[in-house]
Design a protein around this motif. Structure first.
Motif: not given
Length: 70
Positions: A43-51
């Motif tokens: 979870s988290g904003d980082y994983l969304t940003k990574a994609v």
């Protein structure tokens, strides 16, 4: 040596500094090489940003080997 690689497995540590910047650098340097983010924290904003910045996909550290092979 990245010329002979099939993919990059990028491990994400929660609260790690500069990880998104490192990922963006790898994507710029190896635009045709798939990069999978490997993390125990899904979870988290980082994983969304990574994609969004170009990671090919995300795998959890508890994934089965056949998921990694796909």
């Amino acid at each position: 040596q990245l010329q002979s690689a099939d993919l990059i497995l990028f491990e994400y540590f929660q609260n790690g500094r500069y990880q998104l910047e490192c990922l963006e650098f790898l994507i710029r340097c190896t635009p045709k090489l798939p990069i999978l983010v490997f993390s125990s924290h899904m979870s988290g904003d980082y994983l969304t940003k990574a994609v969004r910045c170009g990671a090919t996909g995300i795998l959890t550290k508890d994934c089965k080997l056949d998921e990694l092979a796909r």
